[in-house]
Enzyme design. Structure first.
Site, short mmCIF file in Angstrom:
data_model
loop_
_atom_site.label_atom_id
_atom_site.label_comp_id
_atom_site.label_asym_id
_atom_site.label_seq_id
_atom_site.Cartn_x
_atom_site.Cartn_y
_atom_site.Cartn_z
CD GLU A 99 -2.62 1.55 0.21
OE1 GLU A 99 -3.46 0.76 -0.22
OE2 GLU A 99 -2.41 2.67 -0.34
CG ASP B 233 -6.58 3.57 -7.54
OD1 ASP B 233 -7.50 3.14 -6.82
OD2 ASP B 233 -5.57 4.12 -7.08
CE LYS C 83 -11.94 12.94 -16.23
NZ LYS C 83 -11.48 13.97 -15.32
CG ASP D 7 -15.97 -0.73 -10.02
OD1 ASP D 7 -14.72 -0.74 -9.94
OD2 ASP D 7 -16.63 0.32 -10.19
CB THR E 288 -11.83 -6.07 -0.97
OG1 THR E 288 -12.66 -5.39 -1.91
CG2 THR E 288 -11.20 -7.29 -1.63
CG PHE F 164 -12.89 -0.23 -3.17
CD1 PHE F 164 -12.16 0.26 -2.09
CD2 PHE F 164 -13.15 0.61 -4.23
CE1 PHE F 164 -11.71 1.57 -2.08
CE2 PHE F 164 -12.70 1.93 -4.23
CZ PHE F 164 -11.97 2.40 -3.16
CD GLU F 165 -15.74 -8.79 -3.21
OE1 GLU F 165 -14.54 -8.78 -2.86
OE2 GLU F 165 -16.38 -9.83 -3.43
C1 LIG Z 1 -9.49 1.25 -4.98
S1 LIG Z 1 -8.52 0.85 -3.60
C2 LIG Z 1 -8.86 -0.88 -3.30
C3 LIG Z 1 -8.40 -1.36 -1.95
C4 LIG Z 1 -8.68 -2.82 -1.61
N1 LIG Z 1 -7.92 -3.72 -2.47
C5 LIG Z 1 -10.14 -3.14 -1.68
O1 LIG Z 1 -10.55 -3.86 -2.60
O2 LIG Z 1 -10.90 -2.66 -0.82
C6 LIG Z 1 -6.89 0.81 -4.29
C7 LIG Z 1 -5.82 0.89 -3.22
O3 LIG Z 1 -4.57 0.60 -3.83
C8 LIG Z 1 -3.64 1.62 -3.50
N2 LIG Z 1 -2.80 1.75 -4.70
C9 LIG Z 1 -3.21 2.17 -5.91
N3 LIG Z 1 -2.22 2.12 -6.80
C10 LIG Z 1 -1.14 1.65 -6.13
C11 LIG Z 1 0.19 1.40 -6.50
N4 LIG Z 1 0.60 1.61 -7.75
N5 LIG Z 1 1.04 0.95 -5.56
C12 LIG Z 1 0.61 0.74 -4.28
N6 LIG Z 1 -0.65 0.97 -3.87
C13 LIG Z 1 -1.51 1.42 -4.78
C14 LIG Z 1 -4.45 2.84 -3.19
O4 LIG Z 1 -3.77 3.72 -2.31
C15 LIG Z 1 -5.70 2.23 -2.56
O5 LIG Z 1 -5.55 2.06 -1.16
#
Ligand SMILES: C[S@@+](CC[C@H](N)C(=O)[O-])C[C@H]1O[C@@H](n2cnc3c(N)ncnc32)[C@H](O)[C@@H]1O
Length: 195
Positions: free
Chosen positions: A55, A105, A109, A141, A173, A175-176
């Site tokens: 993270e 993420d 866009k 999603d 998770t 987000f899920e």
């Molecule tokens: C949309 S959240 C999903 C979190 C978790 N996996 C869930 O499903 O609930 C994406 C997480 O990944 C982290 N993250 C995104 N890109 C990353 C990267 N390149 N390296 C490390 N962490 C990253 C973000 O800070 C965020 O906490």
């Protein structure tokens, strides 16, 4: 101060898993742990396996760290680094049994697509660092990102799409949980390293 956040002594050399976990056992990596619900659940349900949560946001890593210490989990470590760098530079070859990449993420866009974590180079690094027979588990999603991921995994040539593992509701998770509550579809894939 006690912490589950691992800080390598050398950020340019591959990790020594025995140093990271101070014990042996198979390694699984949770990519982008967020609030950590999945990581904490899977670590408790598979105590013989070592889990590394990556993270990049310090505040999120610290919050998960507190929960790990409170639960007294010996088989989870966190690393605060960009996931592409972790898999590309720090994870030793053929050393990981599974990757969990949940809700990366989506950068919806078009002009931001190059910021997406899953790109051909990252997929090649996943493959190189997985043990033969090891798996990449993905969920999102975002339908279009999912299709791109599926194309990348198939296009690489070293992965076989495989049936999903069935996990209990507690494995969801953070987000899920949100997306499921909102009734939105979730796309999932599991790809096994062939040979
Ligand atoms: C949309 S959240 C999903 C979190 C978790 N996996 C869930 O499903 O609930 C994406 C997480 O990944 C982290 N993250 C995104 N890109 C990353 C990267 N390149 N390296 C490390 N962490 C990253 C973000 O800070 C965020 O906490």
């Amino acid at each position: 101060v006690q912490t589950s956040i691992y800080t390598p002594s050398d950020w340019l050399k591959p990790l020594d898993w025995r140093k990271v976990f101070a014990r042996s056992g198979p390694i699984e990596v949770d990519v982008g742990s967020g609030k950590g619900s999945f990581l904490l659940w899977i670590a408790q349900s598979k105590p013989a396996t070592n889990f590394l949560g990556v993270e990049r946001l310090p505040t999120r890593a610290r919050k998960i760290d507190k929960k790990i210490l409170k639960l007294g989990l010996e088989n989870v470590r966190l690393i605060r680094v960009e996931a592409g760098y972790l898999v590309g530079k720090l994870v030793p070859d053929e050393s990981v049994r599974a990757y969990h990449i949940y809700f990366p993420d989506p950068w919806p866009k078009r002009r931001h697509h190059r910021r997406r974590l899953l790109q051909a180079g990252f997929v090649a690094d996943l493959h190189r660092t997985l043990q033969p027979g090891g798996a990449v588990n993905v969920a999102t999603d975002h339908e279009e990102y999912f299709e791109q991921i599926a194309r990348l995994m198939t296009g690489h040539g070293g992965f076989v799409p495989t049936e999903l593992e069935t996990l209990p509701a507690e494995a969801k998770t953070d987000f899920e949980r949100e997306f499921a509550t909102a009734g939105r579809p979730i796309y999932r894939g599991r790809y096994v390293r062939a040979g």
